[in-house]
Design a protein around this motif. Structure first.
Motif: not given
Ligand code: NAP
Length: 493
Positions: A55, A138, A144, A184, A202, A292, A339, A341-342, A459
């Protein structure tokens, strides 16, 4: 004692490979890269979910000293990043240093031997004079703790452990999470699955992705005339730098830009989703920049498909074949995609126990005091140790600016070690404290502290409420300091 290696680097992603190249350039060839996965590439080896792409424009999301003229798109798909990592490893002859399937379980400073003792899974030990951790930000998937999740009888897939062989067509799929990864993935799942229910806690801001294929002619030009690609990189990097420095770090002075980005995202949403009730659910209530930013031309539209349902009521429990929300609604599913996250703050900083001088446990010390690392690389009481994925280290929006400024730091530090004929370095407490004061002071102008981030669940914030990942300076400053930091900031023996 003579350790097994001069330098042990943990992680064979872009960070670890950058560090290895920096050491090779210094003439240090007694190197080992310990990697828990079965191949190199870090994030870009582990992640291969449908829709994965960078991205950050690929011209910037790559080493400046190793441009790739052959990116197929402005935002390259994930498999091209993996191929690029392989190319770098081959060109810089790094594979011979790599040990795969080697998970590090702990590292401990040996005062008597003046070296690091690194324990890998299975109990074997590796010793090295210098330890560098390049374990990424990450890299520890978060699962969860939802009641009943273990009882689910269908298929569970975390996005960081995608099962390429699993067929989504005809499935009733639930996806939990709406972060950058889900943005994505959801359009792809929407097309494949019979039913897709998206569980959103969120909402996330999404702006249009200005992506396009890079025409063959332009790739040929980049290959023939590298200066043309350098110019394109300079433009992309400057735009990213402007976004980061103004909208994120100088929110106090430039909040109009954040408001503008939020307006753009709202317009994008209006354009793709005609239903106002659905739009309301997809609209965040926190400032743009707290999380982000994400880019997609197909995310919002996916929710208008008849087989896609957005669920914003909290999940109460998961049964063997259903998800039940707090309003009692049961949705039958056979596939659960996480999905989610980390985990950065509890288990990734650092990724395994690291014991410094006097047995100080780095992770515990960070959590008990404050997350801190001088110039995002060094910690007092941890001699001969550089931490590359650390608090206040992430500089700019492209990870490669972080990596390359850290490569410069390594160069300056090890050149000085050699000049002094010294073997051991350790950052001074004063230098560490001054850096921490400076970065935390600078963050006072950022969106994290002046913006409305309360509902963002970003995060970027740790358990103390501190936004302690990003280095709150321009990347120009980060590069300059990496080349000019005071050599007296370290003690040498
Ligand atoms: P993330 O941004 O941490 O998103 C995790 C999602 O899971 C959030 O929507 C979170 O909700 C939800 N979640 C977690 N625990 C939950 C629970 N117990 N109940 C309900 N929802 C829950 O993780 P990610 O999407 O994997 O992305 C992480 C980072 O990776 C990005 O910010 C970016 O830096 C990187 N990334 C980069 C690319 C790229 O194109 N280079 C692509 C993907 C990811 P809440 O928000 O409410 O906590």
């Amino acid at each position: 004692m003579t350790p097994d290696y001069e330098v042990a680097i943990v992680g064979a992603g872009f960070g670890g490979m950058g560090a290895a190249i920096a050491f090779q350039r210094l003439g240090i060839t007694s190197l080992v890269l310990l990697e828990r996965e079965d191949d190199l590439g870090g994030t870009w080896h582990v992640n291969h979910y449908p829709g994965l792409a960078v991205d950050i424009p690929s011209m910037t999301y790559s080493y400046s000293f190793e441009p790739n003229p052959y990116w197929s798109r402005l935002f390259a798909p994930g498999e091209e990043l993996k191929r690029y990592a392989e190319h770098v490893a081959t060109k810089y002859d790094l594979r011979k240093h790599m040990r795969f399937n080697t998970a590090v379980e702990g590292a401990c400073w040996d005062e008597a031997g003046q070296c690091w003792r690194i324990t890998v899974a299975g109990g074997a030990q590796v010793t090295a004079r210098y330890l560098v951790t390049a374990t990424g930000f990450l890299s520890q998937p978060h699962t969860p703790e939802i009641p009943g999740i273990d009882t689910f009888a269908g298929k569970v897939i975390h996005t960081a452990a995608w099962d390429d062989a699993y067929e989504m067509s005809g499935r009733r799929v639930a996806i939990i999470g709406t972060g950058a990864t889900a943005v994505q993935l959801i359009p792809k799942l929407a097309r494949a699955a019979a039913e897709l229910t998206v569980y959103q806690r969120t909402p996330i801001w999404v702006v249009p992705k200005l992506d396009s294929a890079i025409p063959q002619g332009m790739r040929a030009l980049f290959a023939r005339l590298p200066i043309a690609q350098r110019a394109a990189r300079a433009i992309c990097t400057s735009v990213l730098e402007l976004m980061m420095v103004s909208a994120v770090l100088h929110f106090r002075q430039a909040k109009v830009l954040n408001a503008g980005a939020a307006r753009l995202a709202r317009r994008h949403l209006r354009h793709q989703v005609p239903d106002p009730a659905l739009r309301r659910k997809l609209t965040p209530d926190y400032d743009f920049g707290c999380k982000r930013p994400t880019f997609s031309n197909s995310y919002y539209r996916a929710f208008t498909r008849p087989n896609v349902h957005l669920e914003t009521t909290a999940i109460e429990r998961i049964g063997p074949a259903e998800i039940v929300t707090s309003d009692g609604l049961s949705t039958p599913i056979d596939t659960l995609v996480l999905a989610t996250g980390f985990n950065i703050w509890d288990i990734n900083f650092p990724a395994f126990p690291i014991l410094g001088r006097g047995g100080r446990n780095l992770g515990q010390w960070w959590r008990d005091t404050r997350f801190q690392a001088y110039e995002g690389v060094a910690v007092p009481e941890f001699p001969n140790y550089l931490t590359l994925a650390s608090p206040y280290s992430y500089s700019g929006l492209s990870y490669f600016t972080t990596i390359e400024s850290q490569m410069r730091h390594i160069r300056r530090l090890f050149t000085e070690l050699r000049r002094r004929d010294a073997r051991t370095f350790e950052v001074t407490q004063d230098a560490n404290d001054a850096f921490l004061d400076r970065v935390t002071g600078k963050l006072g102008d950022s969106v994290f502290y002046l913006g409305n981030c309360a509902g963002s669940r970003s995060y970027y914030f740790n358990q103390h409420g501190e936004a302690a990942i990003l280095r709150p300076t321009s990347t120009i400053n980060a590069f300059r300091e990496a080349s000019r930091f005071s050599l007296h900031d370290y003690a040498y023996t």
